[in-house]
Write a protein that holds these residues in place. Structure first.
Motif, PDB file in Angstrom:
ATOM      1  N   PHE A   1       5.920   4.239  -2.779  1.00  0.00           N
ATOM      2  CA  PHE A   1       5.190   5.230  -3.479  1.00  0.00           C
ATOM      3  C   PHE A   1       5.811   6.570  -3.234  1.00  0.00           C
ATOM      4  O   PHE A   1       6.352   6.740  -2.034  1.00  0.00           O
ATOM      5  N   PHE A   2       5.918   7.529  -4.019  1.00  0.00           N
ATOM      6  CA  PHE A   2       6.459   8.766  -3.672  1.00  0.00           C
ATOM      7  C   PHE A   2       5.769   9.942  -4.615  1.00  0.00           C
ATOM      8  O   PHE A   2       4.995   9.318  -5.697  1.00  0.00           O
TER       9      PHE A   2
ATOM     10  N   GLY B   1      -3.240   4.263  -4.030  1.00  0.00           N
ATOM     11  CA  GLY B   1      -2.911   3.294  -4.838  1.00  0.00           C
ATOM     12  C   GLY B   1      -2.046   2.032  -4.069  1.00  0.00           C
ATOM     13  O   GLY B   1      -1.736   2.456  -2.946  1.00  0.00           O
ATOM     14  N   SER B   2      -2.153   0.645  -4.467  1.00  0.00           N
ATOM     15  CA  SER B   2      -1.448  -0.260  -3.980  1.00  0.00           C
ATOM     16  C   SER B   2      -0.652  -1.274  -5.134  1.00  0.00           C
ATOM     17  O   SER B   2      -1.556  -1.373  -6.055  1.00  0.00           O
TER      18      SER B   2
ATOM     19  N   ARG C   1       0.819  -1.253  -0.045  1.00  0.00           N
ATOM     20  CA  ARG C   1      -0.165  -0.142  -0.188  1.00  0.00           C
ATOM     21  C   ARG C   1       0.665   1.103  -0.053  1.00  0.00           C
ATOM     22  O   ARG C   1       2.022   1.017   0.178  1.00  0.00           O
ATOM     23  N   ASP C   2       0.149   2.402  -0.168  1.00  0.00           N
ATOM     24  CA  ASP C   2       0.925   3.585  -0.259  1.00  0.00           C
ATOM     25  C   ASP C   2       1.869   3.976   0.775  1.00  0.00           C
ATOM     26  O   ASP C   2       3.185   4.641   0.460  1.00  0.00           O
ATOM     27  N   TRP C   3       1.738   3.515   1.907  1.00  0.00           N
ATOM     28  CA  TRP C   3       2.682   4.027   3.067  1.00  0.00           C
ATOM     29  C   TRP C   3       3.519   2.757   3.367  1.00  0.00           C
ATOM     30  O   TRP C   3       4.281   2.829   4.359  1.00  0.00           O
TER      31      TRP C   3
ATOM     32  N   ILE D   1      -1.026  -1.713 -10.457  1.00  0.00           N
ATOM     33  CA  ILE D   1      -1.259  -0.732  -9.430  1.00  0.00           C
ATOM     34  C   ILE D   1      -2.822  -0.590  -9.121  1.00  0.00           C
ATOM     35  O   ILE D   1      -3.324  -0.132 -10.206  1.00  0.00           O
ATOM     36  N   THR D   2      -3.518  -0.899  -8.525  1.00  0.00           N
ATOM     37  CA  THR D   2      -5.096  -0.633  -8.177  1.00  0.00           C
ATOM     38  C   THR D   2      -4.905   0.680  -7.399  1.00  0.00           C
ATOM     39  O   THR D   2      -4.423   1.273  -6.742  1.00  0.00           O
TER      40      THR D   2
END
Length: 405
Positions: free
Chosen positions: A56-57, A101-102, A40-42, A113-114
């Motif tokens: 992710f960035f 996003g994940s 996941r994003d984080w 990426i969903t």
């Protein structure tokens, strides 16, 4: 190693490219993503040895990167220790609009990426039936690979790898050249701007004539050449500061899949990691990371595609052809402030600051320009006036001809 279902979230923080460090974040204890899992994003993958991070960035205009925040998001790889400066971007042409996003991998080895309220972004497209025996792993080298899994969980053949799809950075072991199966070139391309990782105006690749050298093209025209590269690392590209700490080994080779160039580090004093990045001005920046038990030292230096003798170190360093009104010694320098007079916009979208610079250079009446991340260029002609407004919070930069006071 299994991906933990409960992961420590990243703290929302702004990190400058040349000052920030990811060492404050708690790394995940895995380098592998398997079918049924989501990144996941984080969350982040950490390579073996803790050298590289995948996550992710959000890029910004001021060369900073945001982690764990809302905003336009990309999946990328960067060094775990030091500035967040992505060495690879998985979705450079299509971003995620928020933090929904994940990243996941399906049983046939397809990375996607969903995201909320939009169709998935496919990072690759496999046409194999692998029955779920597959995984995606971030390697010690910075290569993100999809492999099938053999008996007893032993990794098998590489089905797909990020090293075959470089963006703006060349890492040791990565190959650029010509794919003999697909008849396509594999090259490094500059970003459009600091905010947009889609392909820009410059491309770094292998000389198609067969000479053992690298070329930088600007919209298909040769902009710079490395000179002939030898196995002892001798060329214009190898910079003296780098040679104090390491020696490069250049390899020009071919196999049944590819004719290529790659480089590696022959010997190092301690733990050293290297990368060559092609920036939006067509310059190649060589970055060496010197790691020790007590500190990490980053050394960056640029090659010289730009031949202009600049009196202002912050000026735009792009080599342009002389024109009837430009002898080649003029330059545009960034200033904070406003232009008065009638500004006008270009007729078409650009590939970044270099295109805006080129258009203004060729127009004898143009004295200033501004480049926007959406591809727009704004220009000002003779008779316009510049008024400075130098404030730390004022980020608007206008590139003004050095002779304009």
């Amino acid at each position: 190693m299994a991906l933990s279902p409960t992961l420590v979230p990243l703290i929302l923080i702004l990190i400058p490219m040349f000052l920030g460090s990811v060492s404050a974040f708690s790394p995940l204890k895995t380098d592998t993503l398997k079918p049924g899992q989501q990144l996941r994003d984080w969350e982040q993958l950490i390579s073996s040895g803790g050298v590289f991070t995948l996550g992710f960035f959000t890029p910004t205009e001021s060369s900073t990167f945001l982690l764990g925040s809302a905003g336009v998001r990309y999946i990328g790889i960067w060094y775990q220790y030091g500035p967040i400066n992505p060495v690879w971007v998985g979705n450079p042409t299509e971003s995620v609009s928020d933090s929904s996003g994940s990243l996941s991998i399906d049983t046939n080895g397809n990375l996607k990426i969903t995201r909320a309220n939009a169709s998935p972004i496919m990072l690759n497209q496999q046409h194999l039936s692998l029955a779920g025996n597959v995984s995606a792993t971030l390697l010690y080298s910075g290569n993100f690979v999809i492999r099938d899994i053999g008996p007893r969980g032993v990794p098998g053949r590489v089905i797909w790898q990020s090293f075959d799809h470089p963006t703006n950075v060349l890492l040791p072991g990565m190959k650029i050249g010509f794919n003999l199966r697909t008849k396509k070139e594999v090259s490094v391309t500059s970003w459009t701007s600091n905010q947009v990782p889609a392909s820009g105006a410059f491309r770094l690749g292998l000389d198609p004539s067969g000479v053992n050298q690298l070329l930088v093209w600007r919209h298909g025209e040769i902009y710079w050449s490395s000179g002939v590269l030898t196995n002892n690392g001798s060329s214009q590209l190898t910079l003296e500061l780098s040679r104090e700490y390491l020696d490069y080994e250049f390899k020009f080779g071919s196999d049944k899949y590819m004719k290529y160039f790659s480089y590696s580090l022959k010997k190092t004093n301690g733990s050293v990691y290297s990368s060559w990045s092609l920036d939006t001005l067509g310059q190649i920046t060589v970055t060496n990371v010197l790691r020790s038990n007590t500190s990490n030292r980053w050394i960056s230096e640029s090659s010289q595609p730009c031949t202009t003798d600049l009196k202002n170190s912050s000026a735009v360093c792009i080599t342009e052809k002389p024109t009837a009104c430009r002898k080649g010694s003029e330059y545009f320098e960034p200033r904070r402030g406003y232009m008065t007079g009638s500004g006008y916009y270009g007729d078409s979208l650009s590939f970044g600051i270099s295109d805006c610079h080129g258009s203004c250079w060729r127009n004898c009446s143009c004295i200033a320009f501004q480049s926007f991340s959406d591809g727009q260029c704004q220009y000002w002609g003779k008779g316009s006036k510049f008024f400075p407004y130098d404030s730390f919070t004022f980020e608007q930069k206008i590139y003004v001809l050095d002779s304009v006071k």
